[in-house]
Enzyme design. Structure first.
Site, PDB file in Angstrom:
ATOM      1  CE  LYS A   1      13.366 -11.564  13.147  1.00 38.98           C
ATOM      2  NZ  LYS A   1      12.750 -12.588  13.986  1.00 38.98           N
TER       3      LYS A   1
ATOM      4  CD  GLU B   1      24.873 -11.840  10.743  1.00 36.27           C
ATOM      5  OE1 GLU B   1      23.942 -11.031  10.568  1.00 36.27           O
ATOM      6  OE2 GLU B   1      25.663 -11.762  11.690  1.00 36.27           O
TER       7      GLU B   1
ATOM      8  CG  PHE C   1      28.939   1.681   9.157  1.00 30.05           C
ATOM      9  CD1 PHE C   1      29.189   2.617   8.158  1.00 30.05           C
ATOM     10  CD2 PHE C   1      28.793   0.349   8.796  1.00 30.05           C
ATOM     11  CE1 PHE C   1      29.282   2.227   6.828  1.00 30.05           C
ATOM     12  CE2 PHE C   1      28.883  -0.044   7.467  1.00 30.05           C
ATOM     13  CZ  PHE C   1      29.127   0.898   6.484  1.00 30.05           C
TER      14      PHE C   1
HETATM   15  N1  RBF Z   1      28.009  -4.766  10.076  1.00 30.27           N
HETATM   16  C1  RBF Z   1      29.104  -3.998  10.204  1.00 30.27           C
HETATM   17  O1  RBF Z   1      29.573  -3.778  11.318  1.00 30.27           O
HETATM   18  N2  RBF Z   1      29.729  -3.452   9.104  1.00 30.27           N
HETATM   19  C2  RBF Z   1      29.283  -3.646   7.846  1.00 30.27           C
HETATM   20  O2  RBF Z   1      29.864  -3.112   6.885  1.00 30.27           O
HETATM   21  C3  RBF Z   1      28.110  -4.469   7.674  1.00 30.27           C
HETATM   22  N3  RBF Z   1      27.602  -4.701   6.455  1.00 30.27           N
HETATM   23  C4  RBF Z   1      26.496  -5.502   6.326  1.00 30.27           C
HETATM   24  C5  RBF Z   1      25.982  -5.735   5.053  1.00 30.27           C
HETATM   25  C6  RBF Z   1      24.861  -6.543   4.878  1.00 30.27           C
HETATM   26  C7  RBF Z   1      24.321  -6.774   3.492  1.00 30.27           C
HETATM   27  C8  RBF Z   1      24.236  -7.141   6.016  1.00 30.27           C
HETATM   28  C9  RBF Z   1      23.047  -8.022   5.845  1.00 30.27           C
HETATM   29  C10 RBF Z   1      24.735  -6.881   7.275  1.00 30.27           C
HETATM   30  C11 RBF Z   1      25.857  -6.063   7.447  1.00 30.27           C
HETATM   31  N4  RBF Z   1      26.371  -5.797   8.716  1.00 30.27           N
HETATM   32  C12 RBF Z   1      27.497  -5.017   8.842  1.00 30.27           C
HETATM   33  C13 RBF Z   1      25.654  -6.210   9.938  1.00 30.27           C
HETATM   34  C14 RBF Z   1      26.153  -7.456  10.618  1.00 30.27           C
HETATM   35  O3  RBF Z   1      26.738  -8.370   9.747  1.00 30.27           O
HETATM   36  C15 RBF Z   1      24.997  -8.122  11.335  1.00 30.27           C
HETATM   37  O4  RBF Z   1      23.933  -8.336  10.440  1.00 30.27           O
HETATM   38  C16 RBF Z   1      24.523  -7.323  12.518  1.00 30.27           C
HETATM   39  O5  RBF Z   1      25.599  -7.033  13.324  1.00 30.27           O
HETATM   40  C17 RBF Z   1      23.461  -8.098  13.282  1.00 30.27           C
HETATM   41  O6  RBF Z   1      23.815  -9.423  13.498  1.00 30.27           O
HETATM   42  P1  ADP Z   2      19.185 -13.589  14.648  1.00 27.50           P
HETATM   43  O1  ADP Z   2      20.110 -12.793  15.487  1.00 27.50           O
HETATM   44  O2  ADP Z   2      18.587 -14.776  15.376  1.00 27.50           O
HETATM   45  O3  ADP Z   2      19.790 -14.000  13.333  1.00 27.50           O
HETATM   46  P2  ADP Z   2      17.686 -11.572  13.173  1.00 27.50           P
HETATM   47  O4  ADP Z   2      17.126 -10.330  13.785  1.00 27.50           O
HETATM   48  O5  ADP Z   2      18.869 -11.436  12.277  1.00 27.50           O
HETATM   49  O6  ADP Z   2      17.952 -12.603  14.347  1.00 27.50           O
HETATM   50  O7  ADP Z   2      16.485 -12.258  12.383  1.00 27.50           O
HETATM   51  C1  ADP Z   2      16.765 -13.364  11.566  1.00 27.50           C
HETATM   52  C2  ADP Z   2      15.581 -14.281  11.340  1.00 27.50           C
HETATM   53  O8  ADP Z   2      14.489 -13.560  10.747  1.00 27.50           O
HETATM   54  C3  ADP Z   2      15.909 -15.366  10.350  1.00 27.50           C
HETATM   55  O9  ADP Z   2      16.530 -16.477  10.984  1.00 27.50           O
HETATM   56  C4  ADP Z   2      14.550 -15.718   9.759  1.00 27.50           C
HETATM   57  O10 ADP Z   2      13.935 -16.754  10.549  1.00 27.50           O
HETATM   58  C5  ADP Z   2      13.752 -14.433   9.897  1.00 27.50           C
HETATM   59  N1  ADP Z   2      13.540 -13.699   8.628  1.00 27.50           N
HETATM   60  C6  ADP Z   2      12.355 -13.166   8.234  1.00 27.50           C
HETATM   61  N2  ADP Z   2      12.447 -12.552   7.054  1.00 27.50           N
HETATM   62  C7  ADP Z   2      13.743 -12.657   6.653  1.00 27.50           C
HETATM   63  C8  ADP Z   2      14.462 -12.222   5.482  1.00 27.50           C
HETATM   64  N3  ADP Z   2      13.856 -11.532   4.505  1.00 27.50           N
HETATM   65  N4  ADP Z   2      15.775 -12.532   5.396  1.00 27.50           N
HETATM   66  C9  ADP Z   2      16.396 -13.206   6.387  1.00 27.50           C
HETATM   67  N5  ADP Z   2      15.772 -13.668   7.513  1.00 27.50           N
HETATM   68  C10 ADP Z   2      14.452 -13.398   7.662  1.00 27.50           C
HETATM   69 MG    MG Z   3      20.771 -12.679  11.988  1.00 22.83          MG
END
Ligand code: RBF
Ligand code: ADP
Ligand code: MG
Length: 152
Positions: free
Chosen positions: A22, A80, A110
Site C-alpha cells: 500500500k 495477490e 529485484f
Molecule cells: N514481487 C517480487 O519480488 N517480484 C516481482 O516480479 C513482483 N511482481 C509483482 C507484480 C504485480 C502486478 C504485483 C501486484 C506485485 C508484484 N510483486 C513482485 C510484489 C509481491 O507479490 C507483493 O505484492 C509484495 O511483496 C507485497 O506483499
Molecule cells: P496486505 O498485506 O494486508 O495485503 P496491502 O498493503 O497489500 O496489505 O493492502 C491490501 C488491502 O488494501 C486490500 O486487502 C484492500 O482492502 C485494500 N485496497 C484498497 N485499494 C485497493 C486496490 N485498488 N487493489 C487492491 N486492494 C486495495
Molecule cells: Mg497485499
C-alpha cells in the site's frame, strides 16, 4: 500457461503480511490459502492480467501476482490482486472475484523497490493494452460476475 486460462477464482480478502504494498501505491488484495491451494499445481508463478469484482460492485481491470513468499521460507505461495481502481476504503473481508486471462511475465528478484515499482507500472500498461482486445473485453460481462458463488 495458456491451457490454464481463463482461470476463475473467488474468495474473501484476507490480511497479507503488511510488507507495505500500500505504501508503494500498489495495494494487493490477498486471497486465502484455500484459493491459492486450489490453483492448478503447475500453473506458472508470475504476473497475470484480467478482470476483478469486489462484492457485487463494478468490474475493474486487475493485475495479479502468484509467487512464493520468502517470509515463510518459500513454503507459502500467495495470490495477490491489485485492482486498477481507486477505492475510498479498504475491503478486507469482502468477496473478491477474478478472472485471469493472460500471462505477462515470471516473478523476478529485484534489487530495489524502485525497480519493482517500475516493473509493476509496466505490467499495468500491458494490462491496459491487452484488456482493450475484444476477446478479453468480453469477459467483463461474463456470467461469473453476475451469479452468486453458490450457483443461485
Ligand atoms: N514481487 C517480487 O519480488 N517480484 C516481482 O516480479 C513482483 N511482481 C509483482 C507484480 C504485480 C502486478 C504485483 C501486484 C506485485 C508484484 N510483486 C513482485 C510484489 C509481491 O507479490 C507483493 O505484492 C509484495 O511483496 C507485497 O506483499
Ligand atoms: P496486505 O498485506 O494486508 O495485503 P496491502 O498493503 O497489500 O496489505 O493492502 C491490501 C488491502 O488494501 C486490500 O486487502 C484492500 O482492502 C485494500 N485496497 C484498497 N485499494 C485497493 C486496490 N485498488 N487493489 C487492491 N486492494 C486495495
Ligand atoms: Mg497485499
Amino acid at each position: 500457461m495458456a491451457k490454464y486460462l481463463p482461470y476463475f477464482a473467488e474468495g474473501e480478502v484476507v490480511k497479507g503480511f503488511g510488507r507495505g504494498s500500500k505504501e508503494l501505491g500498489i495495494p494487493t488484495a490477498n486471497f486465502p490459502d484455500r484459493v491459492v491451494e486450489a490453483l492448478p499445481k503447475d500453473i506458472p508463478c508470475g504476473v497475470y492480467y484480467g478482470w476483478a469484482m469486489v462484492d457485487n460492485g463494478p468490474v475493474h481491470k486487475m493485475v495479479l501476482s502468484i509467487g512464493w513468499n520468502p517470509f515463510y521460507k518459500n513454503q507459502k505461495k500467495t495470490m495477490e490482486t491489485h485492482v486498477l481502481h481507486k477505492f475510498k476504503d479498504d475491503f478486507y473481508g469482502s468477496t473478491l472475484k477474478v478472472v485471469m486471462l493472460g500471462y505477462v511475465r515470471p516473478m523476478e528478484n529485484f534489487s530495489s523497490v524502485d525497480e519493482l515499482i517500475k516493473a509493476i507500472r509496466a505490467d499495468i500498461a500491458e494490462t491496459e493494452k491487452q484488456l482493450k482486445l475484444p476477446k478479453h473485453e468480453a469477459f467483463k460481462d461474463d456470467n461469473f460476475f453476475k451469479t452468486n458463488g453458490e450457483g443461485s
